[in-house]
Design a protein around this motif. Sequence first.
Motif, PDB file in Angstrom:
ATOM      1  N   LYS A   8       0.852  -1.202   0.000  1.00 28.69           N
ATOM      2  CA  LYS A   8       0.000   0.000   0.000  1.00 28.69           C
ATOM      3  C   LYS A   8       0.886   1.250   0.000  1.00 28.69           C
ATOM      4  N   GLU A   9       1.995   1.179   0.741  1.00 23.93           N
ATOM      5  CA  GLU A   9       2.890   2.343   0.788  1.00 23.93           C
ATOM      6  C   GLU A   9       3.514   2.605  -0.586  1.00 23.93           C
ATOM      7  N   TYR A  10       3.894   1.527  -1.276  1.00 26.06           N
ATOM      8  CA  TYR A  10       4.437   1.696  -2.638  1.00 26.06           C
ATOM      9  C   TYR A  10       3.377   2.295  -3.574  1.00 26.06           C
ATOM     10  N   LEU A  11       2.155   1.818  -3.446  1.00 23.13           N
ATOM     11  CA  LEU A  11       1.092   2.327  -4.333  1.00 23.13           C
ATOM     12  C   LEU A  11       0.829   3.813  -4.061  1.00 23.13           C
ATOM     13  N   ASP A  12       0.844   4.196  -2.785  1.00 23.32           N
ATOM     14  CA  ASP A  12       0.671   5.616  -2.431  1.00 23.32           C
ATOM     15  C   ASP A  12       1.810   6.446  -3.013  1.00 23.32           C
ATOM     16  N   LEU A  13       3.019   5.899  -2.850  1.00 17.44           N
ATOM     17  CA  LEU A  13       4.195   6.622  -3.350  1.00 17.44           C
ATOM     18  C   LEU A  13       4.068   6.822  -4.867  1.00 17.44           C
ATOM     19  N   ARG A  14       3.618   5.786  -5.552  1.00 16.21           N
ATOM     20  CA  ARG A  14       3.509   5.906  -7.019  1.00 16.21           C
ATOM     21  C   ARG A  14       2.541   7.024  -7.409  1.00 16.21           C
ATOM     22  N   GLU A  15       1.454   7.157  -6.660  1.00 17.46           N
ATOM     23  CA  GLU A  15       0.508   8.249  -6.960  1.00 17.46           C
ATOM     24  C   GLU A  15       1.168   9.606  -6.716  1.00 17.46           C
ATOM     25  N   GLU A  16       1.971   9.687  -5.657  1.00 17.74           N
ATOM     26  CA  GLU A  16       2.655  10.959  -5.360  1.00 17.74           C
ATOM     27  C   GLU A  16       3.688  11.280  -6.447  1.00 17.74           C
ATOM     28  N   LEU A  80      14.306  16.671  -6.133  1.00 17.78           N
ATOM     29  CA  LEU A  80      12.862  16.520  -6.362  1.00 17.78           C
ATOM     30  C   LEU A  80      12.297  15.346  -5.566  1.00 17.78           C
ATOM     31  N   LEU A  81      13.094  14.281  -5.482  1.00 18.61           N
ATOM     32  CA  LEU A  81      12.594  13.060  -4.821  1.00 18.61           C
ATOM     33  C   LEU A  81      12.728  13.083  -3.292  1.00 18.61           C
ATOM     34  N   LYS A  82      13.572  13.959  -2.786  1.00 15.48           N
ATOM     35  CA  LYS A  82      13.879  13.951  -1.338  1.00 15.48           C
ATOM     36  C   LYS A  82      12.618  14.055  -0.458  1.00 15.48           C
ATOM     37  N   PRO A  83      11.679  14.976  -0.750  1.00 12.83           N
ATOM     38  CA  PRO A  83      10.478  15.034   0.112  1.00 12.83           C
ATOM     39  C   PRO A  83       9.688  13.722   0.113  1.00 12.83           C
ATOM     40  N   LEU A  84       9.691  13.012  -1.020  1.00 16.95           N
ATOM     41  CA  LEU A  84       8.972  11.725  -1.055  1.00 16.95           C
ATOM     42  C   LEU A  84       9.727  10.688  -0.216  1.00 16.95           C
ATOM     43  N   LYS A  85      11.033  10.725  -0.282  1.00 18.64           N
ATOM     44  CA  LYS A  85      11.835   9.793   0.534  1.00 18.64           C
ATOM     45  C   LYS A  85      11.591  10.073   2.017  1.00 18.64           C
ATOM     46  N   ASP A  86      11.537  11.379   2.376  1.00 16.38           N
ATOM     47  CA  ASP A  86      11.302  11.731   3.787  1.00 16.38           C
ATOM     48  C   ASP A  86       9.931  11.233   4.251  1.00 16.38           C
ATOM     49  N   LYS A  87       8.971  11.280   3.325  1.00 13.07           N
ATOM     50  CA  LYS A  87       7.615  10.837   3.684  1.00 13.07           C
ATOM     51  C   LYS A  87       7.512   9.308   3.774  1.00 13.07           C
ATOM     52  N   HIS A  88       8.375   8.619   3.033  1.00 10.26           N
ATOM     53  CA  HIS A  88       8.319   7.143   3.009  1.00 10.26           C
ATOM     54  C   HIS A  88       9.692   6.570   3.372  1.00 10.26           C
ATOM     55  N   PRO A  89      10.128   6.780   4.615  1.00 11.26           N
ATOM     56  CA  PRO A  89      11.499   6.378   4.972  1.00 11.26           C
ATOM     57  C   PRO A  89      11.759   4.880   4.823  1.00 11.26           C
ATOM     58  N   ALA A  94      16.936   3.346  -3.743  1.00  6.20           N
ATOM     59  CA  ALA A  94      17.053   2.593  -5.001  1.00  6.20           C
ATOM     60  C   ALA A  94      15.669   2.316  -5.587  1.00  6.20           C
ATOM     61  N   ASP A  95      14.727   1.921  -4.730  1.00  2.58           N
ATOM     62  CA  ASP A  95      13.358   1.679  -5.201  1.00  2.58           C
ATOM     63  C   ASP A  95      12.691   2.969  -5.656  1.00  2.58           C
ATOM     64  N   LEU A  96      12.839   4.012  -4.852  1.00  4.82           N
ATOM     65  CA  LEU A  96      12.201   5.293  -5.181  1.00  4.82           C
ATOM     66  C   LEU A  96      12.678   5.794  -6.546  1.00  4.82           C
ATOM     67  N   ILE A  97      13.983   5.732  -6.759  1.00  4.56           N
ATOM     68  CA  ILE A  97      14.559   6.220  -8.025  1.00  4.56           C
ATOM     69  C   ILE A  97      14.045   5.388  -9.196  1.00  4.56           C
ATOM     70  N   GLN A  98      14.028   4.063  -9.020  1.00  9.31           N
ATOM     71  CA  GLN A  98      13.561   3.201 -10.126  1.00  9.31           C
ATOM     72  C   GLN A  98      12.062   3.337 -10.344  1.00  9.31           C
TER      73      GLN A  98
END
Length: 304
Positions: A8-16, A80-89, A94-98
């Motif tokens: 669910k966290e990955y799916l949320d991240l993808r929407e963000e 650009l990605l840092k705020p998303l990483k902070d939200k989904h520690p 590696a996953d976030l970038i890919q």
Amino acid sequence: MKLKAKRKEYLDLREEIKTLLDKTNSAPLLVRLAWHDSGTYDKSIRIEEWPKCGGANGSIRFVPEINHKANSGLVHGLELLKPLKDKHPSISWADLIQMASATAIEQAGGPKIDMRYGRKDVSSAAECAPEGNLPAGAKPWPNNAASAAEHLRAVFERMGFNDQEIVALSGAHTLGRANPERSGLGKDSTKYTDGTSIVRPDGKPGSGRIGGQSWTKQWLKFDNSYFQDVTGDDDDLLKLDTDRALFADERLKVHANEYRESATDFFRDYAMAHKKLSELGSKFEPAGGIDIDQVDWCLECPIQ
Ligand code: HEM
């Protein structure tokens, strides 16, 4: 974290990520960021020696790797990605970038890529890849390669790719631009990058930062126009020596001609090559990775 909650966290991240891409028109930057994280991979180094083999392991977030010459400008992708990483520690860099890259390809009109997640991050700058593993776009070719094609083969075969995959992956240059102040290549600005052209796939105005030289006219849209434009004579469109090599080399040309004729073939082969690229040198936890699009998942069910 339970697998279902993780998914669910990955799916949320993808929407963000989709929202971020829409707001910032950053698809090309994020695709290049992911490729430069994974493209350091050396298949001759055993995965048991991870992360010495390089690859999609998040090492690009550290100095010195982010400051490698080939990575010029990519720090803006990390920002650009840092705020998303902070939200989904709990999700790795590696996953976030890919994920950002695969989502960017899809949102730009490209194929859906059959991704899996669970990549482990390297934890320090000491684990960065050595400089010089990514391809050069212009002469002099490293390691005395006699031609652009020979250089491409040397670099991509080190990662485990064949001719067809080299050509398919090069088609990612349907997106984005080269910038003289980053790679030293391309023009400062053209009629396609000065902010006057419609370049988004949805036809809306906007392109983010102005300037640079694109390979294609509508350079935020993923299609097979790269393979048509590389052999064209529009001086406002970029053709690196490594792009021209795809049509100059007899064995590469077979595939370049195929993708020029058929967007369907290009999308099919691109999606497979991109998946492989996104997993180079990756260590997954759990070992098989996490498929977040699996249909038998039940988000509403209590236990998984
Ligand atoms: C075949 C060998 C390759 C060479 C020599 C090469 C070289 C380059 C160069 C010189 C730039 C311009 C960077 C700048 O000035 O900002 C660039 C941009 C880009 N590259 Fe490649 N590249 C190659 C392969 C790939 C692959 C395999 C991918 C992805 C799968 C890729 C994706 C991109 C994208 C999306 C951009 C645009 C970035 C932006 O607009 O910010 N490239 N590449």
